[in-house]
Design an enzyme around this catalytic site. Structure first.
Site, short mmCIF file in Angstrom:
data_model
loop_
_atom_site.label_atom_id
_atom_site.label_comp_id
_atom_site.label_asym_id
_atom_site.label_seq_id
_atom_site.Cartn_x
_atom_site.Cartn_y
_atom_site.Cartn_z
N ASP A 503 0.94 -1.22 -0.02
CA ASP A 503 0.18 -0.08 -0.19
C ASP A 503 0.83 1.34 -0.12
OD1 ASP A 503 -2.09 1.43 0.04
OD2 ASP A 503 -2.83 0.54 1.90
N ASP A 573 -10.66 2.30 -3.55
CA ASP A 573 -11.25 1.94 -2.10
C ASP A 573 -12.88 1.92 -2.15
OD1 ASP A 573 -8.73 1.59 -0.86
OD2 ASP A 573 -8.61 3.31 0.46
C1 DGJ Z 1 -6.04 1.78 1.94
C2 DGJ Z 1 -6.36 0.76 0.91
O1 DGJ Z 1 -6.67 0.92 0.06
C3 DGJ Z 1 -7.25 -0.16 1.77
O2 DGJ Z 1 -7.84 -1.37 0.99
C4 DGJ Z 1 -6.52 -0.70 2.96
O3 DGJ Z 1 -5.38 -1.47 2.96
C5 DGJ Z 1 -6.15 0.44 3.74
N1 DGJ Z 1 -5.38 1.23 3.20
C6 DGJ Z 1 -5.43 0.05 5.19
O4 DGJ Z 1 -4.78 1.19 5.86
#
Ligand code: DGJ
Length: 768
Positions: A503, A573
């Site tokens: 991430d 997301d």
């Molecule tokens: C952002 C990601 O896109 C989410 O899926 C998740 O992993 C969060 N970060 C976790 O902090």
């Protein structure tokens, strides 16, 4: 002897070509041998349908690959000039020598009007330069002329040099025989006796055929709203797509497509498209000049950029891929998808099918612990998940997003016995185990930051702007790179981990690198990304079985550069299954459904508080690589049973969805009430159609669905995967029938979805 050498060369190439195309070093030695072998017999022919040739009399180079021809020539000024880019032309067609364009009065000299393949800023150039350099004597003039060329199989390189200084630029071209997609890059070499500074550099300049009716498509977005397709006419002047964020970004994605405005049918007409393989700040400019010629330049962003090149050093640009489709924007997407799957992804040409994964984020957020994750794993296994991924929250003092990033030890309160019991349990349930990491970031509230406050990007004495309470580690630094590599290697060596979700949850600010000379500080824009790629490449070679997902708070780091080193990406997301239709639609303009992760999450969604049926949510996610991101502990036995069934259905068609040819039968763009996609299997044996209705109006029926890409003469059996076909739908009919007559679905109401599958039962021509 000759035959033996060629067969050895062919076998080396077939093993190494995919890695080589991705620009990875795995097969460097073998490829060096191949080059020797091919050199011995003139030129290798690694791809039957990609040829590069040089017509010495006309001084014209010809690159023919798949259905595309790309022609360039050396004009009487010694400039390398684009002559043609479009549908493949017969080999018997010959091109006249290139001729520089006349200038337009004294204001626009020929250097500005001639469509050069790569042009230095100098001699009065007024359009976007491919390269701009400042020399130590403060001259900033660069005039590049042709020096030499080399052809090796499907590759062409052209060397150019400044008219006076020992500045060399080598243009590299490689043609993909399957798709006609060209990979271009440039290498700048300093053979002068002093350093100079590159202030702007393109990987390539692409010149389109002259035209005044072009339309540009590009992708824009933001967090939870990525992948919007924009369309606008290409007018005189310049449109710049870019990221100044240090990373790819979602505001624009480094992809473009240009077609003719009157082409309304997404499956017809010429389309010139391209994508830059770079995960740092980037820019692509689309410029129509005063003679109405259109050129596209792309490379690292020149904003706040400078790269001092020492005597003897070379600067290699990222790759800029581009192609041409005569089958409309749909055909352009399919070429890119095919290229990504067959030539770019780490295990190309046969990347593994994406397993159905479960991810804990939306269920538990930071509240992960051994018992809770085990419970979720049990449920996930029951419904058929193949991979269990524990997201954020498992390490350091990570109880929320204020602390812990950088401290990559297992949190002892949450996992008193380490990760092993959970991993063992996941394995015992028949799944593999994946873990979330965010390696380039640090919370100020962490042991790492307290120990190394100098490791972050910063301007001394200035504020350090936080995003999500975190700062960006300066990966350009050798010690930071070593730290990140080492903790990831340790994590993967000590635990049986099959998958990392990598991430990256903020953009850069204060991009200072105080430890290097002032003249070298702006190299951070390139050196950071090179180290990021190097860490990924090292990790992959040390742990070849581990798969990696590129995630950046959703889809902020998706590009062809990171795709060479990761197996899948997280597009957004935003997991609202209705919003996802538009997001996934935009995503697939440039990137393959086979890398597009899509989770089924809880309803109502956190995003819009919208309630959607389980079936709708599944069918929306099944258009990509299916995952489950819901709190399964709250699902009823009926929901779990329904989910098991739909996951089994997905597994039966996933090869077609992930690797097949995608057709946008009805795009959800333009606020349409419907969305229909179709994926046709590579071998044509089946097609899967997903259909969605936002809301019925005034008794209108759902539009008849006309699948595409079937074999007109073969017979296909139709079956509903979910939802209902019209009662009078024949069980079997020819491909022609399905494509011309179409199939009706009983879809009525709000937020309805259905899917059907066409399976070829007989390949013989249907009798009239
Ligand atoms: C952002 C990601 O896109 C989410 O899926 C998740 O992993 C969060 N970060 C976790 O902090």
């Amino acid at each position: 002897m000759t035959r033996t050498l060629s067969s050895i060369a062919a076998s080396i190439f077939s093993k190494c070509a995919p890695a080589f195309r991705r620009g990875l070093p795995e097969c460097a030695a073998a490829l060096a041998l191949l080059c020797c072998l091919s050199g011995a017999r003139g030129a290798a022919a690694p791809s039957q349908s990609a040829q590069v040739a040089y017509d010495a009399a006309a001084r014209v180079f010809r690159i023919d690959a798949a259905k595309t021809s790309y022609i360039l020539g050396i004009n009487e000024q010694g400039q390398v000039q684009t002559l043609y880019w479009g549908s493949r032309l017969p080999a018997s067609d010959h091109f006249a020598a290139a001729k520089a364009m006349p200038g337009m009065a004294s204001f626009d000299p020929p250097i500005t009007t001639t469509p050069e393949e790569f042009v230095g800023w100098g001699g009065g150039l007024a359009v976007e330069p491919s390269l701009k350099i400042t020399f130590p004597d403060s001259a900033r003039d660069l005039t590049l002329k042709y020096v030499s060329y080399a052809i090796r199989g499907n590759q062409l390189s052209i060397q150019m040099k400044d008219i006076a200084r020992e500045v060399y630029v080598t243009l590299a071209y490689e043609a993909d025989g399957e798709t006609g997609i060209l990979r271009r890059s440039a290498e700048v070499e300093n053979r002068t006796d002093a350093p100079f500074t590159i202030e702007q550099v393109s990987a390539a300049t692409w010149n389109l055929p002259s035209g005044t009716d072009y339309r540009l498509r590009y992708l824009t977005g933001r967090w939870a709203g990525e992948w919007n397709v924009q369309e606008q006419p290409v007018n005189p002047g310049k449109t710049v797509l870019e990221s100044r964020r240090g990373t790819t970004g979602a505001q624009n994605n480094p992809w473009f497509a240009i077609d003719h405005q009157e082409d309304g049918d997404p499956e017809h007409g010429g389309v010139w498209f391209g994508a830059l393989a770079w995960s740092g700040s980037w820019q692509i400019s689309i410029e129509q000049d005063m003679l109405r010629q259109v050129r596209v330049n792309g490379g690292p962003n020149s904003f706040d950029f400078a790269y001092r090149l020492q005597k003897g050093e070379r600067f290699q640009t990222p790759y800029f891929y581009a192609g041409y489709s005569s089958e409309g924007i749909g055909g352009a997407s399919r070429l890119l998808h095919r290229f990504e799957i067959d030539s770019l992804l780490p295990h190309a040409p046969k990347p593994k099918l994406r397993p159905v994964l479960y991810n804990s984020w939306e269920a538990t957020e930071f509240r992960v612990d051994e018992a809770g994750q085990m419970e979720l794993a049990e449920k996930a296994a029951t419904i058929g998940a193949e991979r269990f991924v524990m997201d954020d929250g498992w390490f350091g003092q990570r109880n929320n997003d204020h602390a812990g990033l950088g401290d990559w030890y297992v949190n002892p309160q949450k996992f008193p016995h380490g990760l092993k019991p959970l991993i063992d349990k996941v394995h015992a349930l028949g799944m593999d185990f994946g873990l979330w990491v965010e390696p380039e970031m640090v919370n100020p509230d962490s042991d790492l930051y307290r120990k190394h406050p100098d490791w972050v990007l910063n301007f001394p004495g200035r504020p350090r702007t936080e995003g999500r309470n975190q700062l960006v580690l300066n990966l350009a630094r050798a010690d930071v790179r070593a730290y990140v590599s080492a903790f990831l290697d340790k994590l993967l060596s000590e635990n049986d981990i099959a998958f990392l979700k990598w991430d990256y949850n903020r953009n850069w600010s204060e991009p200072g690198w105080p430890d290097v000379a002032a003249e070298d500080q702006k190299k951070v824009y390139v050196d950071f990304i090179r180290n990021y790629y190097a860490i990924l490449a090292d990790l992959r070679s040390m742990h070849p079985a581990v798969e990696i997902e590129s995630c950046s708070g959703g889809g902020s780091r998706v590009d062809l550069g990171v795709m060479r080193l990761t197996d899948e990406v997280w597009p957004s997301d935003n997991t609202d299954a209705y919003d996802r239709l538009l997001i996934q639609n935009g995503f697939t303009y440039a990137y393959a459904p086979g890398v597009m992760m899509a989770w089924v999450t809880d309803s109502p969604t956190w995003v819009n508080q919208r309630t959607l049926s389980l079936e709708y949510r599944f069918l929306s996610a099944m258009q990509g690589s299916l995952g489950i991101g819901a709190d399964l502990s709250k699902w009823t036995p009926e929901e779990l049973a329904r989910a098991s069934k739909m996951i089994a259905q997905y597994k039966a068609v996933r090869e077609t969805v992930q690797r097949g040819a995608l057709y946008r039968i009805i795009s959800p763009e333009y606020e349409r009430e419907q969305s229909v996609t179709e994926s046709v299997a590579r071998d044509g044996h089946e097609a899967v159609v997903f259909a969605f209705l936002h809301s019925s109006r005034e008794l209108y029926p759902f539009p008849r669905v006309h699948p595409r890409g079937l074999d007109a003469g073969s017979t296909y059996r139709i079956a509903a995967l979910d939802g209902h076909l019209a009662a009078d739908t024949p069980v079997e009919a020819s491909g022609a029938y399905w494509m011309e007559h179409g199939a009706d679905l009983e879809l009525r109401g709000d937020f309805q979805a259905a899917a059907f599958i066409l399976t070829r039962t007989a390949a013989e021509p249907a009798r009239p």
